[in-house]
Design an enzyme around this catalytic site. Sequence first.
Site, PDB file in Angstrom:
ATOM      1  N   ASN A 222       0.843  -1.203   0.000  1.00 25.30           N
ATOM      2  CA  ASN A 222       0.000   0.000   0.000  1.00 25.30           C
ATOM      3  C   ASN A 222       0.872   1.244   0.000  1.00 25.30           C
ATOM      4  OD1 ASN A 222       0.507   0.862   2.840  1.00 25.30           O
ATOM      5  ND2 ASN A 222      -0.398  -1.147   3.261  1.00 25.30           N
ATOM      6  N   PRO A 319      -3.008 -11.426  10.910  1.00 25.29           N
ATOM      7  CA  PRO A 319      -3.230 -11.163  12.343  1.00 25.29           C
ATOM      8  C   PRO A 319      -3.336  -9.663  12.583  1.00 25.29           C
ATOM      9  CG  PRO A 319      -0.952 -11.871  11.936  1.00 25.29           C
ATOM     10  CD  PRO A 319      -1.699 -12.034  10.645  1.00 25.29           C
ATOM     11  N   ASP A 320      -4.161  -9.262  13.529  1.00 22.50           N
ATOM     12  CA  ASP A 320      -4.253  -7.843  13.904  1.00 22.50           C
ATOM     13  C   ASP A 320      -3.250  -7.612  15.034  1.00 22.50           C
ATOM     14  OD1 ASP A 320      -4.919  -5.324  15.020  1.00 22.50           O
ATOM     15  OD2 ASP A 320      -6.909  -5.466  14.096  1.00 22.50           O
ATOM     16  N   ILE A 321      -2.132  -7.023  14.662  1.00 19.57           N
ATOM     17  CA  ILE A 321      -1.017  -6.879  15.609  1.00 19.57           C
ATOM     18  C   ILE A 321      -1.433  -6.023  16.805  1.00 19.57           C
ATOM     19  CG2 ILE A 321       1.376  -6.108  15.854  1.00 19.57           C
ATOM     20  CD1 ILE A 321       1.554  -6.361  12.718  1.00 19.57           C
ATOM     21  N   PHE A 341      -3.401   3.833  15.312  1.00 18.08           N
ATOM     22  CA  PHE A 341      -3.673   4.847  14.293  1.00 18.08           C
ATOM     23  C   PHE A 341      -4.863   4.410  13.457  1.00 18.08           C
ATOM     24  CE2 PHE A 341      -0.715   8.421  13.504  1.00 18.08           C
ATOM     25  CZ  PHE A 341       0.040   8.293  14.671  1.00 18.08           C
ATOM     26  N   LYS A 355     -12.938   2.549  16.221  1.00 16.43           N
ATOM     27  CA  LYS A 355     -11.705   1.753  16.130  1.00 16.43           C
ATOM     28  C   LYS A 355     -11.022   1.625  17.481  1.00 16.43           C
ATOM     29  CE  LYS A 355     -10.020   1.434  12.262  1.00 16.43           C
ATOM     30  NZ  LYS A 355      -9.500   1.719  10.932  1.00 16.43           N
ATOM     31  N   LYS A 359     -10.222  -2.011  18.896  1.00 17.75           N
ATOM     32  CA  LYS A 359      -8.840  -2.449  19.125  1.00 17.75           C
ATOM     33  C   LYS A 359      -8.533  -2.600  20.617  1.00 17.75           C
ATOM     34  CE  LYS A 359      -7.439  -1.964  14.748  1.00 17.75           C
ATOM     35  NZ  LYS A 359      -6.735  -2.925  13.898  1.00 17.75           N
TER      36      LYS A 359
HETATM   37  O1  C5P Z   1      -7.974  -2.070  11.375  1.00 18.24           O
HETATM   38  P1  C5P Z   1      -7.176  -0.941  10.851  1.00 18.24           P
HETATM   39  O2  C5P Z   1      -6.118  -1.361   9.874  1.00 18.24           O
HETATM   40  O3  C5P Z   1      -7.934   0.224  10.332  1.00 18.24           O
HETATM   41  O4  C5P Z   1      -6.422  -0.389  12.154  1.00 18.24           O
HETATM   42  C1  C5P Z   1      -5.382   0.500  12.111  1.00 18.24           C
HETATM   43  C2  C5P Z   1      -4.521   0.360  13.343  1.00 18.24           C
HETATM   44  O5  C5P Z   1      -4.292  -1.005  13.660  1.00 18.24           O
HETATM   45  C3  C5P Z   1      -3.142   0.933  13.116  1.00 18.24           C
HETATM   46  O6  C5P Z   1      -2.628   1.340  14.364  1.00 18.24           O
HETATM   47  C4  C5P Z   1      -2.388  -0.273  12.567  1.00 18.24           C
HETATM   48  O7  C5P Z   1      -0.988  -0.153  12.768  1.00 18.24           O
HETATM   49  C5  C5P Z   1      -2.976  -1.407  13.394  1.00 18.24           C
HETATM   50  N1  C5P Z   1      -3.034  -2.698  12.699  1.00 18.24           N
HETATM   51  C6  C5P Z   1      -2.262  -3.753  13.116  1.00 18.24           C
HETATM   52  N2  C5P Z   1      -2.380  -4.972  12.513  1.00 18.24           N
HETATM   53  C7  C5P Z   1      -3.241  -5.161  11.496  1.00 18.24           C
HETATM   54  C8  C5P Z   1      -4.052  -4.103  11.046  1.00 18.24           C
HETATM   55  C9  C5P Z   1      -3.911  -2.887  11.659  1.00 18.24           C
HETATM   56  O8  C5P Z   1      -1.458  -3.559  14.031  1.00 18.24           O
HETATM   57  N3  C5P Z   1      -3.336  -6.351  10.925  1.00 18.24           N
END
Ligand code: C5P
Length: 416
Positions: A222, A319-321, A341, A355, A359
């Site tokens: 991206n 995975p959502d870090i 962010f 969000k 999160k």
């Molecule tokens: O879900 P979204 O991508 O909109 O969320 C953005 C936030 O989550 C940012 O802080 C981004 O660094 C973090 N993020 C993450 N892992 C992912 C997706 C987003 O840490 N797979």
Amino acid sequence: MNANTTQSVAGELAGRHIVLGLSGGAACFKAAEFCRLLIKAGATVQVVMTEAACQFITPVAMQALSGRPVYVSQWDARPDNNMAHINLSREADAIVVAPASADFIAQLAQGRAGELLALLCLARPIESVPLLLAPAMNREMWAHPATQRNLAQVAQDGAFVLGVAHGDQACGEFGDGRMLEAAGLLEELIAFLAPKPLLGQSVLVTAGPTFEAIDPVRGITNLSSGKMGFAIARAAREAGAEVTLIAGPVHLPTPRGVQRVDVDSARRMHAAAVERAQDADIFIATAAVADWRPANAAEHKIKKDGSGEVPALAFVENPDILAEVAHSPRAQAGELYCVGFAAESQDLLANAQAKRARKGVPLLVGNIGPATFGKDDNALLLVDDEGATELPHASKRVLAQQLVQEIARRVSGLDA
Ligand code: C5P
């Protein structure tokens, strides 16, 4: 000059008075550029040179760059009281000796004062006028036990010794002992003079895009440039933190004093972040992590065979870090402060609030993605328990500094 420094130059040292000392060495030519950068950053600069430095560059050149007559001799009759060493050292916000030769460092270690520059270093009020040394010498001189002993001594006596670079030397040899480049010196001085609200804290930052392979030569990524995350890493280091920066594929220079871990895919970023978050006090997730990756990356390049058939790509979720780290026991126990962010294209406040809840982070920073990706400036909306705070349009450098102050206030519990 690197991109981070370019962003920082204008006015960052406005109101600061720097005594720039030059002792003898081939690196004097870098001091000329450093002087120019200091002036560009808004500082006033008084140059003081040793006799040896005058063999390498003329006081006339340094006068032209600094806009002030240069001092060399302690017997200079210009000051009314004839005490240049007292006057010059008391005016300074910092004394920076660049280059600091082996001999000059040895003089300082012994408290000697045979020349004006060493004299004013000795005469400076030790508590209020910091002394920074940028060593420059041949690698054997650098490695010599006498030099290392002297460096340890001057550091113990209150001097701040900057690192040296590794590389080609004026003498034709290769190794440690090169003076830092002018831009690096400027970055170090700005960091040194910055307030330290994050002293003792360990900060972990993710930055940039991820790259999800389709085959060995193609992938999905991206437009994230990583500039915001890199600026935050730099600002956190300046604020006194130990900083680790996990970077996706970007071509940005590493901020000085920041430990960088390069990764490509979301899964690698995830592994690196989860591991390092165990030792962090603050986690700031600025990376634009790919939500999905190709389910099966091909081992070999996918060929166009002329049949007109296009490959069907299937995706799986990454995975959502941030969510995972924010739900870890340390984060839940309040030992790890997580900042997320949100790059939105509309309804910033509502989307950022949603969000933040999703999160599970105490602080969510919203911005308009398409307006900021790749740019040097941005505007931020901070959403936390208290409500929303706007950080109006500014350079990413300035916003990063402001955000770090905001985070420091919240982490130290001093927030209103
Ligand atoms: O879900 P979204 O991508 O909109 O969320 C953005 C936030 O989550 C940012 O802080 C981004 O660094 C973090 N993020 C993450 N892992 C992912 C997706 C987003 O840490 N797979």
